[in-house]
Design an enzyme around this catalytic site. Structure first.
Site, PDB file in Angstrom:
ATOM      1  N   HIS A  78       2.349   7.805  10.188  1.00  0.00           N
ATOM      2  CA  HIS A  78       2.234   6.409  10.656  1.00  0.00           C
ATOM      3  C   HIS A  78       3.296   6.085  11.711  1.00  0.00           C
ATOM      4  O   HIS A  78       3.799   4.969  11.774  1.00  0.00           O
ATOM      5  CB  HIS A  78       2.351   5.423   9.489  1.00  0.00           C
ATOM      6  CG  HIS A  78       1.268   5.569   8.462  1.00  0.00           C
ATOM      7  ND1 HIS A  78       0.112   4.829   8.490  1.00  0.00           N
ATOM      8  CD2 HIS A  78       1.172   6.372   7.370  1.00  0.00           C
ATOM      9  CE1 HIS A  78      -0.652   5.169   7.457  1.00  0.00           C
ATOM     10  NE2 HIS A  78      -0.042   6.102   6.764  1.00  0.00           N
ATOM     11  N   ASN A 151      -4.237   1.101   3.562  1.00  0.00           N
ATOM     12  CA  ASN A 151      -4.935   1.685   4.709  1.00  0.00           C
ATOM     13  C   ASN A 151      -6.218   0.908   4.986  1.00  0.00           C
ATOM     14  O   ASN A 151      -6.593   0.013   4.219  1.00  0.00           O
ATOM     15  CB  ASN A 151      -5.290   3.145   4.433  1.00  0.00           C
ATOM     16  CG  ASN A 151      -4.088   4.081   4.584  1.00  0.00           C
ATOM     17  OD1 ASN A 151      -3.084   3.733   5.213  1.00  0.00           O
ATOM     18  ND2 ASN A 151      -4.208   5.258   4.005  1.00  0.00           N
TER      19      ASN A 151
HETATM   20 FE1  HDD Z   1       2.343   6.645   2.926  1.00  0.00          FE
HETATM   21  C1  HDD Z   1       4.207   5.514   5.499  1.00  0.00           C
HETATM   22  C2  HDD Z   1       0.002   4.183   3.555  1.00  0.00           C
HETATM   23  C3  HDD Z   1       0.320   7.909   0.456  1.00  0.00           C
HETATM   24  C4  HDD Z   1       4.758   8.815   2.101  1.00  0.00           C
HETATM   25  N1  HDD Z   1       2.134   5.159   4.274  1.00  0.00           N
HETATM   26  C5  HDD Z   1       3.024   4.842   5.259  1.00  0.00           C
HETATM   27  C6  HDD Z   1       2.553   3.710   5.996  1.00  0.00           C
HETATM   28  C7  HDD Z   1       1.363   3.341   5.448  1.00  0.00           C
HETATM   29  C8  HDD Z   1       1.114   4.246   4.359  1.00  0.00           C
HETATM   30  C9  HDD Z   1       0.470   2.205   5.897  1.00  0.00           C
HETATM   31  C10 HDD Z   1       3.244   3.083   7.194  1.00  0.00           C
HETATM   32  C11 HDD Z   1       4.098   1.921   6.793  1.00  0.00           C
HETATM   33  C12 HDD Z   1       4.705   1.301   8.016  1.00  0.00           C
HETATM   34  O1  HDD Z   1       3.928   0.725   8.804  1.00  0.00           O
HETATM   35  O2  HDD Z   1       5.905   1.427   8.174  1.00  0.00           O
HETATM   36  N2  HDD Z   1       0.487   6.206   2.207  1.00  0.00           N
HETATM   37  C13 HDD Z   1      -0.241   5.087   2.521  1.00  0.00           C
HETATM   38  C14 HDD Z   1      -1.342   4.986   1.616  1.00  0.00           C
HETATM   39  C15 HDD Z   1      -1.268   6.028   0.740  1.00  0.00           C
HETATM   40  C16 HDD Z   1      -0.106   6.789   1.118  1.00  0.00           C
HETATM   41  C17 HDD Z   1      -2.377   3.870   1.650  1.00  0.00           C
HETATM   42  C18 HDD Z   1      -2.154   6.382  -0.404  1.00  0.00           C
HETATM   43  C19 HDD Z   1      -2.861   5.525  -1.053  1.00  0.00           C
HETATM   44  N3  HDD Z   1       2.484   8.125   1.560  1.00  0.00           N
HETATM   45  C20 HDD Z   1       1.563   8.467   0.604  1.00  0.00           C
HETATM   46  C21 HDD Z   1       2.113   9.492  -0.252  1.00  0.00           C
HETATM   47  C22 HDD Z   1       3.381   9.743   0.201  1.00  0.00           C
HETATM   48  C23 HDD Z   1       3.592   8.872   1.341  1.00  0.00           C
HETATM   49  C24 HDD Z   1       1.395  10.124  -1.413  1.00  0.00           C
HETATM   50  C25 HDD Z   1       4.410  10.713  -0.290  1.00  0.00           C
HETATM   51  C26 HDD Z   1       4.427  11.271  -1.441  1.00  0.00           C
HETATM   52  N4  HDD Z   1       4.123   7.132   3.726  1.00  0.00           N
HETATM   53  C27 HDD Z   1       4.966   8.044   3.195  1.00  0.00           C
HETATM   54  C28 HDD Z   1       6.284   8.124   3.925  1.00  0.00           C
HETATM   55  C29 HDD Z   1       6.149   6.998   4.988  1.00  0.00           C
HETATM   56  C30 HDD Z   1       4.725   6.524   4.752  1.00  0.00           C
HETATM   57  C31 HDD Z   1       6.653   9.473   4.395  1.00  0.00           C
HETATM   58  C32 HDD Z   1       6.484   7.345   6.425  1.00  0.00           C
HETATM   59  C33 HDD Z   1       7.294   6.178   6.946  1.00  0.00           C
HETATM   60  C34 HDD Z   1       7.565   5.380   5.785  1.00  0.00           C
HETATM   61  O3  HDD Z   1       7.008   5.934   4.677  1.00  0.00           O
HETATM   62  O4  HDD Z   1       8.199   4.358   5.750  1.00  0.00           O
HETATM   63  O5  HDD Z   1       7.339   7.891   3.050  1.00  0.00           O
END
Ligand code: HDD
Length: 713
Positions: A78, A151
């Protein structure tokens, strides 16, 4: 259930809080970070005019040091996104389900900050990649901050957070050559997907029109996981959260997406910004699907499995409120880049479930902010500050922005008067839902998670004909980009489990055959989650023939608000025709944009000057929703001299857009393929402006799609 409040505007508590730290540079002198006035920021300090630069030059060092450290790590997923401020209003309280203040007080205007994003691409990648879109909402509530990090698709690729790094590594550019950027159409993604059939449901959504939205403002949002709502008696209900856009759910075609990426890779970002600047505030209604705890096991799928949705036809979505985005950020980096969303941010009245994907997310997001923003004090960055006061004993660490007063930073204490003190649950403290757990520690997956095929099949069955065609085309494109036949065949086998004819269609495009039986390597692959084969996929079930709510063909088509209509005109265009169109579209917020052979102004046939919105050389038809060509002999003659107008119109036709032309404009149409489709329901030659407007509100005439395949643009 609807007692809709009026769309009142004005600053929220959060915006007021942020305004206090907004720095205005107007009419201010340039200073150093220490406040020294500066008289030269163009030349470094040197030994003589041509001499070497002196280490002493603290002005140079400060400027360059700051610059050297301007970038922070982009989000691992993202990375590319856009944000806006707004507020949430509740239509009607739901105390029977939740004690959360935000769900009980209709007088509140809860401030929000929303960030939309693509997933796979880098920060500078295109908005129009085929991808899932992030839909993250930060509610600054009176009881603390709640983040709903969702999402634009209601399900996720994997069932357990343990697999997230694998999923992301497979879709990101391949590690040896960093190719491709912002695209799932490559070997490693399909290698992983075809070995991990739990991905199939989200995968088919990724092949659908949902993955190439027309606008962030025209997408649904989903909390995905099943959460819990807790009422003031401590009773729980399962809940799924839905955001429904008031503009409906609309997409572009893949051909457009590819071309928009070249013409304006900031298309979605610009669209969001421009709509808010124009006062056309994007709005979504918040809906909840409520399931009583006692019904947890009544479904054919597991509520804790994030690869499953609850069809709206089985549990209705109750609309409970509305979110309006009404303010663009002042500064992209300070707000949109530094905003930190954490699914672990909840408030009393909302709680988690044991969804193993959600559980892993509760760890990952706090962790990632530490490397992204550099300190556990990231909550002190203005955009991340709650609107309520915070007091605790975590007082140090990098970039402490406050001056915590007093002798004690521990609890319990007497020297600090016992403060910061605890609060009783009855007085509003957070209380975890007391879920009964009696279990063995086990590294495994529930058998109830092994139905990989039923819901992708339900999704595909529920799509309109043209949506189904788009899915087949998308699979053909994506798998066509894979270079290993064994990966393509494994995918064909899995797609055939969803829908036989779909797989056959794709196989024909690839020049391959759908494998009839699963050979051993595939069998092992399907069981690869665990080695003992306990996780053979469950047979496909049909517990619901169709879910109309899943098809964009059943969305709203009742508004032209903010639609971009290209008006192809040159000097001498017919004012009478233009006025007639303007009077029909103008009041409903559609944007009529004059696309002329040059910039500046053009004159109409009544000799009045009109500002040009875009010169033809700077724009493309894919950036517009519809085309209008007013007559005027001189104007049409001028347009005929520019070949790009013909391409513009043919492309609009191919992309199933509404096209209207009046008077002499017919001569221009004769040079295009439009005349072969005169009877099309979204083509109007000397037609009624009101009918044209209806066609624009309908977004596209998909019925045309099959008939314009031969147009060579
Ligand atoms: Fe995630 C960012 C949505 C599963 C780890 N995720 C991130 C963002 C969104 C989502 C919208 C961007 C937020 C922003 O605008 O700053 N992610 C989801 C959804 C998931 C999902 C809807 C499942 C239902 N994500 C998921 C899992 C993991 C992560 C299973 C790790 C185990 N996601 C992350 C992250 C991020 C992230 C690496 C990258 C930047 C942040 O968190 O702040 O930690």
């Amino acid at each position: 259930m609807k007692n809709k409040p009026k769309n009142k505007q004005g600053n929220s508590k959060k915006v007021d809080q942020l305004t206090k730290v907004v720095k205005d540079y107007q009419e201010k002198p340039l200073t150093t970070n220490q406040g020294l006035l500066v008289n030269d920021t163009n030349n470094s300090l040197k030994a003589g005019e041509r001499g070497s630069t002196l280490l002493e030059d603290f002005l140079l060092r400060e400027k360059i040091t700051n610059f050297d450290h301007e970038r922070i790590p982009e989000r691992i997923v993202h990375a590319r996104g856009s944000g806006a401020h707004g507020f949430f209003e509740l239509y009607e309280p739901i105390p029977q389900y939740s004690k959360a203040g935000i769900f009980n007080d209709t007088k509140r205007k809860t401030p929000v900050f929303v960030r939309f994003s693509t997933v796979a691409g880098n920060k500078g990648s295109t908005d129009l990649a085929r991808d899932v879109r992030g839909f993250a909402v930060k509610f600054y509530t009176e009881e603390g901050t709640w983040d709903l990090v969702g999402n634009n698709m209601p399900i996720f690729f994997i069932q357990d957070a343990m697999k997230f790094p694998d999923l992301v590594h497979s879709v990101k550019p391949e590690p040896n050559r960093e190719i491709p950027q912002a695209a799932s159409a490559h070997d490693t993604f399909y290698d992983f997907v075809s070995l991990t059939p739990e991905t199939l449901h989200n995968q088919i959504w990724l092949m659908s029109d949902r993955a190439i939205p027309r606008s962030y403002r025209m997408m649904e949002g989903f909390g995905i996981h099943t959460f819990r709502l807790i009422n003031d008696k401590g009773e729980a209900h399962f809940v799924k959260f839905h955001w429904k856009p008031l503009l409906g759910v609309h997409s572009v075609t893949w051909d457009e997406a590819v071309k928009i990426s070249g013409a304006d890779s900031d298309f979605h970002r610009r669209d969001l910004w421009d709509a808010i600047e124009a006062g056309q505030y994007p709005e979504w209604e918040l809906g909840v699907q409520i399931v009583p705890e006692k019904d947890e096991h009544k479904f054919e799928f597991d509520l804790l499995d994030p690869t499953k949705l609850i069809p709206e036809e089985m549990v209705a979505v109750q609309i409970i409120g509305k979110m309006t985005l009404n303010k663009n950020p002042e500064n992209f980096f300070a707000e949109t880049e530094q905003v930190a969303f954490l699914p672990g941010h909840i408030v009393p009245g909302i709680d988690f479930t044991n969804d193993p994907l959600l559980q892993g997310r509760l760890f990952s997001y706090r962790d990632t902010q530490l490397s992204r923003l550099g300190s556990p004090n990231f909550h002190q960055i203005p955009i991340n500050r709650p609107i309520v006061e915070t007091h605790n004993n975590q007082r140090d660490a990098h970039m402490q922005m406050a001056i915590p007063k007093g002798q004690t930073a521990y609890f319990p204490n007497t020297l600090g008067g016992g403060c910061p003190h605890l609060t009783k649950i009855a007085d509003g403290a957070f209380e975890h839902y007391e879920e009964k757990i009696d279990a063995k520690k086990i590294r495994s997956r529930s058998k109830s998670f092994t139905d990989y095929y039923s819901q992708p099949a339900l999704f595909y069955r529920s799509l309109s004909k043209s949506e189904q065609n788009h899915v087949a085309d998308a699979y053909s494109f994506e798998l066509g980009k894979c270079t290993h036949p064994h990966i393509q065949e494994r995918m064909l086998y899995l797609i055939a489990q969803i829908d036989g004819p779909l797989s056959k269609k794709v196989a024909d495009k690839l020049g391959l055959k759908v494998p009839k039986t699963v050979n051993k390597p595939i069998n092992q692959a399907i069981g690869a989650d665990v080695t003992d084969g306990r996780f053979e996929p469950a047979p496909k079930k049909n517990y619901l023939d169709q879910s109309p709510a899943l098809s964009q063909a059943n969305t709203k088509f009742d508004t032209v608000a903010s639609r971009q209509i290209a008006v192809l005109a040159a000097n001498g265009f017919s004012m009478k025709n233009f006025k007639a169109i303007k009077s029909v579209f103008g009041q409903d917020g559609a944007q009529l944009k004059i696309v002329a052979p040059h910039g500046g102004n053009i004159k109409c046939d009544e000799n009045m000057e009109h500002p040009v919105d875009a010169a033809i050389m700077t724009t493309e038809s894919v950036l517009f929703d519809a085309i209008y060509i007013p007559g005027g002999e001189k104007s049409i003659k001028a347009l005929l001299k520019e070949g790009k107008y013909i391409k513009f119109i043919n492309e609009g036709l191919k992309h199933c857009k509404a096209i209207a032309a009046d008077g002499e404009a017919e001569r221009l149409l004769k040079e295009t393929f439009v005349m072969d489709h005169k009877n099309d329901t979204a083509i109007f030659i000397n037609g009624k402006p009101a009918e044209f407007k209806k066609a624009v509100a309908h977004h596209r005439n998909w019925a045309r799609e099959d008939k314009v395949k031969d147009i060579p643009v």
